[in-house]
Write a protein that holds these residues in place. Structure first.
Motif, short mmCIF file in Angstrom:
data_model
loop_
_atom_site.label_atom_id
_atom_site.label_comp_id
_atom_site.label_asym_id
_atom_site.label_seq_id
_atom_site.Cartn_x
_atom_site.Cartn_y
_atom_site.Cartn_z
N UNK A 1 32.81 -18.21 1.59
CA UNK A 1 33.92 -18.83 1.02
C UNK A 1 33.76 -20.26 1.08
N UNK A 2 34.08 -20.85 -0.23
CA UNK A 2 34.06 -22.31 -0.24
C UNK A 2 35.25 -22.92 0.40
N UNK A 3 34.98 -23.60 1.24
CA UNK A 3 36.06 -24.68 2.04
C UNK A 3 36.12 -25.96 1.13
N UNK A 4 35.34 -26.50 0.59
CA UNK A 4 35.41 -27.65 0.05
C UNK A 4 36.06 -27.86 -1.45
N UNK A 5 36.22 -26.40 -2.02
CA UNK A 5 36.99 -26.35 -3.32
C UNK A 5 38.35 -25.82 -2.92
N UNK A 6 39.31 -26.80 -3.14
CA UNK A 6 40.61 -26.25 -2.89
C UNK A 6 41.21 -24.94 -3.55
N UNK A 7 40.88 -24.99 -4.69
CA UNK A 7 41.60 -23.90 -5.58
C UNK A 7 40.83 -22.70 -5.19
N UNK A 8 39.40 -22.69 -5.00
CA UNK A 8 38.90 -21.53 -4.52
C UNK A 8 39.37 -20.99 -3.07
N UNK A 9 39.46 -22.09 -2.15
CA UNK A 9 40.00 -21.67 -0.85
C UNK A 9 41.38 -21.40 -0.75
N UNK A 10 42.32 -21.63 -1.79
CA UNK A 10 43.61 -21.26 -2.14
C UNK A 10 43.32 -19.76 -2.24
N UNK A 11 42.72 -19.43 -3.14
CA UNK A 11 42.57 -17.97 -3.81
C UNK A 11 42.05 -17.08 -2.73
N UNK A 12 40.95 -17.63 -1.90
CA UNK A 12 40.43 -16.89 -0.65
C UNK A 12 41.67 -16.78 0.33
N UNK A 13 42.36 -17.61 0.54
CA UNK A 13 43.40 -17.34 1.48
C UNK A 13 44.47 -16.47 1.06
N UNK A 14 44.71 -16.33 -0.34
CA UNK A 14 45.94 -15.40 -0.77
C UNK A 14 45.18 -14.02 -0.94
N UNK A 15 43.79 -13.91 -0.96
CA UNK A 15 43.10 -12.58 -0.94
C UNK A 15 42.79 -12.05 0.50
N UNK A 16 42.31 -12.94 1.25
CA UNK A 16 41.75 -12.43 2.40
C UNK A 16 42.37 -12.96 3.71
N UNK A 17 43.34 -13.84 3.84
CA UNK A 17 43.99 -14.30 4.93
C UNK A 17 44.61 -12.97 5.88
N UNK A 18 44.32 -13.04 6.82
CA UNK A 18 44.55 -12.25 7.92
C UNK A 18 43.42 -11.05 8.08
N UNK A 19 42.39 -11.28 7.24
CA UNK A 19 41.43 -10.08 7.27
C UNK A 19 40.47 -10.54 8.15
#
Length: 413
Positions: A58-76
């Motif tokens: 998961x790319x933490x440097x790219x804010x858009x990809x980090x936001x998408x990952x948070x929406x998809x996998x947050x809490x997993x």
């Protein structure tokens, strides 16, 4: 606060207000996925199994990809995220296998890996996951299709190898024959050249030997002459050395003689003179001592002689007076004087009788029938000799000692 957008912090810290804010975490670690696709039918209907290795993150440097990952996998959890990515990669891998033949997958693995990487990356980016790498690990099937492909290729390769080997042997034989011919020609030329060179060498060697022998003879003569000169010089130097050594020996001997004379002077002559002087003094002192001792002895002998002469004269006078007194006493007392003299001499007689026994080492006594026996008898024998003395006196002088001693002296008024 309820309508404000969420704050995403990658690898940092954040202050959370309790009861008003909530914090959730998502892993940014790189995940290694073992992508296996079992018995997938390729474009020609051949089932094969493929295994690939993928690295996703998961790319933490790219804010858009980090936001998408948070929406998809947050809490997993991390395993759930890995499972979702694995299923996605496996689906793309199967789809690409279905559009390619076995030969394409087997022969061009790089092409297959690039297609899977590109297709999966475009799909996983929408989830906020980037594919770091993908590598085809293994290809196998249960129908021995890949083995059969290998057999044909192996047979072709073996055929080409045999043909190539035969051609190589043929070319090698031709080249070997040519090489042998060239070798024989070169050898003949070489031997001819060697023979000519050997002949020239021998001629030159003979000329050189002649010159060398001449030079050697000259060198030998010069060497012998030089040796004779050197020997002569050595003998001359040796003679000079002997002269110098003899001169040094003479000097050393002279020094040694001087040293020994000084040593003799110090150790023998002076002590001898001192000893001689000491002996002379001792002899002189001894002579004086003997002279004085002789004079003292002579004086002592003279004094002693005078004293002895005076003593003898005095003793003579005393004995004469005593003899006169005894004569007068004998005239007055007669028997009594004789008895007194006998009684005075009686101990001396007993001593004279016992004197032989003093030097006797062993005495053997023979006992009679009666009396003492042994050593106790010896005093009795001595007393027996003494008791016989009055009888002997009476026989010699006519005076009876026993009667004289029994008479009572008369008192004169």
């Amino acid at each position: 606060f309820c309508r404000s957008p969420p704050v995403m912090v990658a690898g940092g810290r954040v202050l959370v207000v309790p009861c008003l804010q909530q914090i959730q975490r998502i892993s940014l670690n790189t995940l290694t996925l073992n992508v296996r696709s079992e018995k997938v039918y390729t474009r020609h209907g051949v089932p094969i199994s493929v295994t690939g290795i993928a690295q996703v993150k998961i790319q933490g440097q790219n804010k858009e990809m980090l936001a998408a990952a948070c929406q998809m996998f947050l809490g997993k959890s991390e395993s759930e995220i890995a499972q979702i990515a694995l299923e996605t990669l496996e689906g793309h891998q199967r789809a690409i296998m279905a559009h390619m033949t076995v030969e394409e997958i087997y022969k061009d693995r790089q092409k297959f890996s690039e297609q899977v990487f590109n297709v999966a990356s475009s799909d996983l980016v929408n989830m906020g996951i980037s594919v770091v790498s993908y590598t085809l690990k293994d290809i196998h099937d249960d129908q021995d299709y890949l083995h059969s492909l290998g057999k044909g290729r192996t047979a072709q390769v073996q055929r080409d190898a045999r043909v190539g080997e035969a051609e190589a042997k043929r070319d090698a034989g031709i080249r070997e024959a040519r090489a042998r011919q060239e070798q024989v020609s070169a050898q003949l030329l070489s031997e001819t050249a060697m023979a000519q060179a050997q002949r020239d060498f021998q001629v030159q060697q003979a000329l050189c030997d002649t010159a060398v022998n001449a030079r050697k003879a000259q060198a030998d003569l010069a060497y012998q002459l030089q040796v004779a000169r050197m020997k002569q010089q050595i003998e001359e130097q040796r003679a000079q050395v002997l002269v110098v050594e003899r001169a040094q020996q003479v000097q050393l001997q002279e020094h040694e003689i001087g040293r020994r004379e000084r040593e003799l002077e110090a150790t023998v002559r002076k002590p001898a003179e001192a000893e001689r002087y000491r002996l002379e003094r001792l002899a002189e002192a001894e002579r004086l001592q003997m002279m004085m001792q002789a004079e003292a002895e002579a004086e002592a002998m003279r004094v002693t002689g005078a004293a002895r002469a005076a003593a003898v004269a005095a003793r003579a006078r005393a004995e004469a007076a005593q003899t006169a007194a005894k004569a007068e006493a004998f005239g007055q007392y007669q028997e009594a004087a004789v008895v007194d003299m006998v009684l005075q001499r009686l101990p001396q007689v007993a001593e004279a009788v016992a004197q032989p026994l003093l030097g006797t080492r062993r005495v053997t006594l023979v006992a009679g029938g009666s009396g003492d026996i042994g050593v106790s008898r010896l005093p009795g024998e001595i007393l027996d000799v003494v008791t016989r003395l009055p009888t002997a006196v009476e026989t010699l002088t006519g005076v009876s000692v026993t009667q004289a001693t029994q008479k009572k002296p008369e008192c004169k008024a």
